[in-house]
Design a protein around this motif. Sequence first.
Motif, short mmCIF file in Angstrom:
data_model
loop_
_atom_site.label_atom_id
_atom_site.label_comp_id
_atom_site.label_asym_id
_atom_site.label_seq_id
_atom_site.Cartn_x
_atom_site.Cartn_y
_atom_site.Cartn_z
N THR A 292 0.86 -1.18 0.00
CA THR A 292 0.00 0.00 0.00
C THR A 292 0.90 1.23 0.00
OG1 THR A 292 -0.03 0.13 2.41
CG2 THR A 292 -1.71 -1.25 1.36
N GLY A 293 0.29 2.40 0.00
CA GLY A 293 1.08 3.62 0.07
C GLY A 293 1.93 3.69 1.32
N ALA A 294 1.44 3.09 2.41
CA ALA A 294 2.18 3.12 3.67
C ALA A 294 3.25 2.05 3.75
CB ALA A 294 1.21 2.96 4.84
N GLY A 295 3.23 1.07 2.84
CA GLY A 295 4.16 -0.04 2.92
C GLY A 295 5.21 -0.09 1.83
N GLY A 296 5.30 0.97 1.04
CA GLY A 296 6.24 0.95 -0.07
C GLY A 296 7.69 0.86 0.33
N HIS A 297 8.03 1.29 1.54
CA HIS A 297 9.42 1.23 2.00
C HIS A 297 9.80 -0.17 2.47
CE1 HIS A 297 7.00 1.68 5.57
NE2 HIS A 297 8.04 1.51 6.36
N LEU A 298 8.81 -1.05 2.64
CA LEU A 298 9.07 -2.39 3.16
C LEU A 298 8.91 -3.49 2.11
CD1 LEU A 298 7.35 -2.29 6.67
CD2 LEU A 298 9.80 -2.28 6.17
N PHE A 299 8.04 -3.29 1.12
CA PHE A 299 7.70 -4.36 0.18
C PHE A 299 8.01 -3.96 -1.25
CE2 PHE A 299 4.95 -5.08 3.84
CZ PHE A 299 5.06 -6.46 4.02
N ASP A 300 8.44 -4.96 -2.04
CA ASP A 300 8.55 -4.77 -3.47
C ASP A 300 7.14 -4.80 -4.08
OD1 ASP A 300 11.31 -4.75 -3.21
OD2 ASP A 300 11.50 -6.90 -3.61
N ASP A 301 7.05 -4.42 -5.35
CA ASP A 301 5.75 -4.42 -6.03
C ASP A 301 5.91 -5.13 -7.38
OD1 ASP A 301 3.23 -3.96 -6.91
OD2 ASP A 301 3.43 -1.78 -7.10
N ALA B 194 -5.20 0.46 12.94
CA ALA B 194 -4.04 -0.16 12.31
C ALA B 194 -3.85 0.39 10.90
CB ALA B 194 -4.20 -1.68 12.26
N VAL B 195 -2.65 0.24 10.38
CA VAL B 195 -2.31 0.72 9.03
C VAL B 195 -1.99 -0.50 8.16
CG1 VAL B 195 -0.69 2.08 7.67
CG2 VAL B 195 -1.40 2.89 9.93
N GLN B 196 -2.67 -0.63 7.03
CA GLN B 196 -2.38 -1.74 6.12
C GLN B 196 -1.12 -1.42 5.32
OE1 GLN B 196 -5.72 -3.24 3.96
NE2 GLN B 196 -4.50 -4.57 2.64
N LEU B 197 -0.20 -2.40 5.27
CA LEU B 197 1.08 -2.21 4.59
C LEU B 197 1.17 -2.97 3.28
CD1 LEU B 197 3.39 -2.58 7.72
CD2 LEU B 197 2.56 -0.46 6.67
N ALA B 198 0.44 -4.08 3.17
CA ALA B 198 0.46 -4.87 1.93
C ALA B 198 -0.90 -5.52 1.75
CB ALA B 198 1.56 -5.93 1.97
N GLU B 199 -1.27 -5.70 0.49
CA GLU B 199 -2.57 -6.26 0.17
C GLU B 199 -2.40 -7.45 -0.78
OE1 GLU B 199 -4.68 -3.01 -1.51
OE2 GLU B 199 -3.42 -2.88 -3.30
N GLY B 200 -3.29 -8.42 -0.61
CA GLY B 200 -3.30 -9.56 -1.51
C GLY B 200 -4.06 -9.24 -2.78
N VAL B 201 -3.72 -9.95 -3.84
CA VAL B 201 -4.41 -9.74 -5.10
C VAL B 201 -5.48 -10.79 -5.33
CG1 VAL B 201 -2.40 -8.62 -6.12
CG2 VAL B 201 -2.68 -11.08 -6.37
N GLY B 202 -5.68 -11.67 -4.33
CA GLY B 202 -6.65 -12.74 -4.48
C GLY B 202 -7.68 -12.76 -3.39
N ASP B 203 -7.73 -13.87 -2.66
CA ASP B 203 -8.83 -14.13 -1.74
C ASP B 203 -8.69 -13.49 -0.36
OD1 ASP B 203 -10.24 -15.92 -3.54
OD2 ASP B 203 -8.61 -17.36 -3.18
N PHE B 204 -7.48 -13.06 0.01
CA PHE B 204 -7.24 -12.54 1.37
C PHE B 204 -6.60 -11.17 1.26
CE2 PHE B 204 -7.43 -17.13 1.59
CZ PHE B 204 -8.23 -17.35 2.72
N PRO B 205 -7.40 -10.11 1.37
CA PRO B 205 -6.91 -8.76 1.06
C PRO B 205 -5.84 -8.24 2.01
CG PRO B 205 -9.31 -8.85 0.99
CD PRO B 205 -8.86 -10.13 1.60
N VAL B 206 -5.97 -8.47 3.32
CA VAL B 206 -5.01 -7.89 4.27
C VAL B 206 -3.85 -8.86 4.46
CG1 VAL B 206 -4.66 -6.96 6.59
CG2 VAL B 206 -6.87 -6.64 5.45
N GLN B 207 -2.67 -8.45 4.03
CA GLN B 207 -1.49 -9.31 4.10
C GLN B 207 -0.43 -8.81 5.07
OE1 GLN B 207 -0.81 -12.26 2.68
NE2 GLN B 207 -2.79 -12.46 1.66
#
Length: 237
Positions: A120-129, A147-160
Amino acid sequence: MTQRVLIVLHQERSSPGRVAQALLRRGCELDIRRPALGDPLPATMAAHDAAIIFGGPMSANDDLPFIKAEIDWIGVPLREEKPYLGICLGGQMLARHLGARVWSHPEARVEAGYYPIRPTGAGGHLFDDPQYVYQWHREGFDLPSGAVQLAEGVGDFPVQAMRYGDKAYGIQFHPELTTPMMDAWLTLAAERLTQPGAQPAEAHRRGRESHDGALRVWLSRFLDHWLPAENEARQSA
């Protein structure tokens, strides 16, 4: 001073795997406890610098004394502002502690294998895209209030991946996985591979060849951020 990390596991054969290896390389001391087998959890984090709760085959919704006790106990590192990391079940326990829902997919779908997630916008410093991560779960969690979401799934489980406050993190995937751990999971829990959404065993092994190097780099980057060396922590303070 050596940093002491509390490691919470859920089965006799469970291993903290690569996470433990990375912490030991950083000079940390590990205090491994298994509350499911009767080990106590500390009433305070005074003797520990951080805590990690790992995964397991049980659910954060199970009506088991040690599950309830661990969910309640997460309040200790949160109140004392010590770094906390929840991996899979440990992330779901953090969500439950914060009042969010842990749920099974309505079509009984699972994630088992390597899947892409995106920052997500808040997780760009931690995760590749995208960041390809190893999954082995049948439940997901909602994002708790505050809480702040840092990464999202592209399938069945959105909050990663999520962060609560400055030091508490919950992730859905398994950066601790080693090759022997994968072999054991694929053998001892092979029934997971028959569930909707799961990848076949050969896809797990191909995925490891393709994505494990990047995930190893991610783990090192994350640990540097989550548990900086003591001199770095002082400079930041």
